[in-house]
Design an enzyme around this catalytic site. Structure first.
Site, PDB file in Angstrom:
ATOM      1  N   ASN A 105     -10.114  13.692  -6.970  1.00 32.03           N
ATOM      2  CA  ASN A 105      -8.659  13.702  -7.061  1.00 32.03           C
ATOM      3  C   ASN A 105      -7.960  13.845  -5.714  1.00 32.03           C
ATOM      4  OD1 ASN A 105      -5.905  14.422  -8.373  1.00 32.03           O
ATOM      5  ND2 ASN A 105      -6.426  16.251  -7.180  1.00 32.03           N
ATOM      6  N   TYR A 170      -2.138   4.780   3.096  1.00 33.59           N
ATOM      7  CA  TYR A 170      -2.432   5.235   1.739  1.00 33.59           C
ATOM      8  C   TYR A 170      -2.750   4.043   0.852  1.00 33.59           C
ATOM      9  CZ  TYR A 170      -1.635   7.626  -2.759  1.00 33.59           C
ATOM     10  OH  TYR A 170      -1.753   8.143  -4.018  1.00 33.59           O
ATOM     11  N   LYS A 174      -6.230   3.662  -1.147  1.00 32.96           N
ATOM     12  CA  LYS A 174      -6.234   3.682  -2.599  1.00 32.96           C
ATOM     13  C   LYS A 174      -6.652   2.341  -3.194  1.00 32.96           C
ATOM     14  CE  LYS A 174      -5.411   7.859  -3.855  1.00 32.96           C
ATOM     15  NZ  LYS A 174      -6.404   8.617  -4.656  1.00 32.96           N
ATOM     16  N   VAL A 203       3.911  10.362 -10.830  1.00 33.00           N
ATOM     17  CA  VAL A 203       3.742  11.596 -11.592  1.00 33.00           C
ATOM     18  C   VAL A 203       4.657  12.679 -11.028  1.00 33.00           C
ATOM     19  CG1 VAL A 203       2.082  13.333 -12.369  1.00 33.00           C
ATOM     20  CG2 VAL A 203       1.351  10.958 -12.064  1.00 33.00           C
TER      21      VAL A 203
END
Length: 263
Positions: A105, A170, A174, A203
């Protein structure tokens, strides 16, 4: 909101296969990781996690213990130090036994521009968002082989898929998550070790709300999500639980998107 929908959202599925199993979570001290740790603890799993944020991690461990869910094993760890990462996994396994599950995670989505990137910054972003997952997998695989199987869940992001311009490093890291999942699923699958990607949308963690959920951001969510509700960390944890459980015993090499219909 109808009563039935409200009740459904407040309930959680139970997975008897998770009871007593050892689970390792990277970046488990806050945000999505915290929700994942809490969810596994609620299932009766034996949880270990690492996070660079010691204060938040200690508070989470104390809270779970006070709730009667057992005190998770945890350690403050900078995952850019591969030796420290793998040592933490080995030390946790000495106490909890070989890990049935690994949840990769840990990540950092700090905003940056293409013009501002230096080689050192790029290397640091890759070390957090990409390299740590591979070496965590390397560390847990022998134990899973001894157990006769296991489950690995790698956390992706829709950020690169929707072509966000705010974090190119990022996005690069990812986008590689699906490659890591699919590039290891065949070899590990021979030992009944399943590897899947869970890809969250936007989120509403405390960090996101503090730094980036502006009125303009809220409007963007409303424009792009099919569902009107805001994604919560628990929504991601719910998918992770399923993929680690025996209910998902024939799911591997796949990407499971939890984004409210954005992508």
């Amino acid at each position: 909101m109808s009563k039935s929908i409200s009740q459904a959202r407040s309930s959680s599925a139970r997975y008897p296969s998770l009871q007593g199993r050892a689970v390792f979570v990277t970046g488990g001290g806050s945000g999505i990781g915290e929700a994942i740790v809490e969810a596994f603890a609620a299932q009766g799993a034996r949880v270990a996690f690492i996070d660079i944020a010691a204060e938040a991690s200690a508070a989470l461990a104390a809270r779970l213990e006070a709730q009667g869910r057992g005190r998770p094993w945890w350690r403050a760890c900078d995952v850019t130090d591969v030796a420290a990462l793998q040592a933490a996994i080995a030390d946790a396994a000495k106490e909890l036994g070989d890990f049935h599950a690994l949840v990769n995670n840990v990540a950092s989505d700090d905003r940056h521009t293409l013009a501002s990137i230096t080689p050192a910054y790029y290397d640091e972003r890759i070390a957090i968002n990409q390299r740590a997952a591979l070496f965590a997998m390397q560390a847990v695989a022998p134990g899973m082989q001894r157990l006769g199987g296991g489950a690995i869940v790698n956390l992706g992001s829709i950020g690169w898929q929707i072509k966000s311009a705010e974090y190119p490093c990022y996005a690069v890291s990812k986008s590689a998550v699906n490659g890591l999942t699919r590039g290891t699923a065949a070899s590990l699958g021979r030992d009944r070790i399943r590897v899947n990607t869970v890809t969250p949308g936007w989120v509403m963690t405390e960090r996101q709300k503090r730094l980036w959920v502006t009125p303009e951001g809220e409007a963007e969510i409303d424009r792009n999500q099919c569902l009107p509700d805001r994604l919560q960390p628990q929504d991601i944890a719910a998918m992770v639980l399923f993929l680690v459980s025996d209910d998902a015993k024939m799911c591997t090499a796949q990407e499971f998107v939890v984004d409210g219909g954005w992508r």
